[in-house]
Design an enzyme around this catalytic site. Structure first.
Site, PDB file in Angstrom:
ATOM      1  N   HIS A 182      -3.024   7.369  -0.899  1.00  0.00           N
ATOM      2  CA  HIS A 182      -2.154   8.061   0.052  1.00  0.00           C
ATOM      3  C   HIS A 182      -0.855   7.277   0.240  1.00  0.00           C
ATOM      4  O   HIS A 182       0.232   7.862   0.286  1.00  0.00           O
ATOM      5  CB  HIS A 182      -2.857   8.211   1.407  1.00  0.00           C
ATOM      6  CG  HIS A 182      -3.696   9.445   1.533  1.00  0.00           C
ATOM      7  ND1 HIS A 182      -4.791   9.664   0.736  1.00  0.00           N
ATOM      8  CD2 HIS A 182      -3.606  10.520   2.379  1.00  0.00           C
ATOM      9  CE1 HIS A 182      -5.360  10.819   1.080  1.00  0.00           C
ATOM     10  NE2 HIS A 182      -4.646  11.361   2.064  1.00  0.00           N
ATOM     11  N   HIS A 254      -9.064   2.460   4.357  1.00  0.00           N
ATOM     12  CA  HIS A 254      -8.450   1.289   3.734  1.00  0.00           C
ATOM     13  C   HIS A 254      -8.187   0.235   4.794  1.00  0.00           C
ATOM     14  O   HIS A 254      -8.231   0.518   5.999  1.00  0.00           O
ATOM     15  CB  HIS A 254      -7.120   1.650   3.063  1.00  0.00           C
ATOM     16  CG  HIS A 254      -7.241   2.666   1.970  1.00  0.00           C
ATOM     17  ND1 HIS A 254      -7.639   2.345   0.695  1.00  0.00           N
ATOM     18  CD2 HIS A 254      -6.999   4.010   1.967  1.00  0.00           C
ATOM     19  CE1 HIS A 254      -7.640   3.434  -0.051  1.00  0.00           C
ATOM     20  NE2 HIS A 254      -7.273   4.452   0.700  1.00  0.00           N
TER      21      HIS A 254
END
Length: 319
Positions: A182, A254
């Site tokens: 992303h 993450h």
């Protein structure tokens, strides 16, 4: 009378005979090489995306860094990331060029540079993800280790009870933490948009003017700083990319290291792709792309590549 000297600066390649000669001329006088490269990147991305499984690094069920909950609903789903980092930049680039009545060549290279930035970033990100095989912060929630798994030793994916067939992506994606896709994708698209706007609005542009009292060909560089409003407008896409990256930490997909490296990767590729078609932002001609290959655009003249004297405003008599 001596014969005229050949022009060493000519960008038009010699014509060959037959089919090979025609193909060679077409290759050098058009953007064919760029489009072939783009298709190769696209094919490589789909191959990696749908056929390659990540390296499954060993882990410990007592490791709190991978014990975060798995968020079923993401703050920025994949579809929204495409909206923010692909379609919004497309709209911005096209609208800006239409507003300024840009020629076809400017439209072409603006969109081509964006496309290459996004697909190259995506391919590099997936290659690194699968090679590194770093566990996500929510790995244990994805894996669901079988009861009785030793807590203080390293174990493998074999202890996971989640069905690898029915929930294949959920399980294996748990080893694709580094770097953040992303983050890299958002900085590749929105970062390119930021660079494009900075060039069009001439935020960092230097102008060249004749030296006072000197020879007309002697130029002096004059710094013309863009106002703060334009600078903030150009920085807005970067803020949006940063917000997307930080949302990945909020979703426990993450950690900071993943999103930082992902963002740096996307920004680096965006800058590389932008500079293949546009001068540096400090150039007096930063709002105009490099000329295309001879024959690629209407009129059929121009040079492809980085022409230093044109970028710096020197050497006006270029053949």
């Amino acid at each position: 009378m001596a014969p005229p000297r050949a022009n060493s600066n000519s960008a038009v390649p010699p014509r060959g005979g037959g089919i090979l000669g025609s193909l060679s001329t077409f290759w050098q006088r058009t953007y064919a090489a760029d489009y072939v490269g783009f298709v190769l990147l696209l094919v490589g991305y789909f191959i990696v995306q749908f056929t390659v499984e990540p390296f499954h690094r060993m882990f410990s069920v007592s490791d709190l860094r991978i014990a975060f909950p798995h968020a079923e609903k993401e703050r920025v789903p994949l579809a929204h990331n495409f909206l923010y980092a692909l379609f919004l930049p497309l709209l911005t680039l096209v609208s800006t060029n239409l507003f300024t009545r840009a020629p076809r060549h400017k439209h072409h290279v603006a969109l081509l540079g964006l496309a290459i930035s996004l697909i190259l970033t995506s391919l590099l990100t997936d290659i690194i993800k699968n090679t590194a095989g770093r566990p996500r912060p929510d790995l244990l929630a994805r894996c669901v280790p079988e009861p009785g798994t030793p807590r203080d030793v390293l174990v493998t994916i074999s202890v996971c009870t989640r069905d690898a067939k029915t929930e294949h992506h959920t399980l294996h994606d748990g080893w694709r933490s580094f770097p953040s896709g992303h983050s890299s994708f958002s900085f590749a698209g929105l970062g390119y948009t930021s660079l494009f706007l900075a060039g069009q609005l001439r935020v960092f542009a230097h102008s060249l003017s004749p030296l006072s009292g000197g020879h007309p060909d002697q130029l002096v560089e004059k710094v013309v700083r863009g106002d703060l409003v334009r600078a903030l407008l150009c920085g807005a896409p970067l803020l949006g990319a940063a917000m997307i990256a930080m949302s990945r930490c909020q979703d426990y997909r993450h950690d900071v290291w993943d999103v930082s490296v992902g963002g740096l990767l996307g920004w680096t590729v965006a800058y590389w792709s932008y500079r293949r078609y546009w001068p540096r932002l400090g150039s007096g001609r930063c709002d105009e792309p490099y000329a295309g290959p001879p024959g690629a655009e209407a009129g059929g003249e121009g040079y492809y590549g980085r022409v230093r004297d044109l970028e710096e405003g020197e050497g006006s008599n270029v053949d």
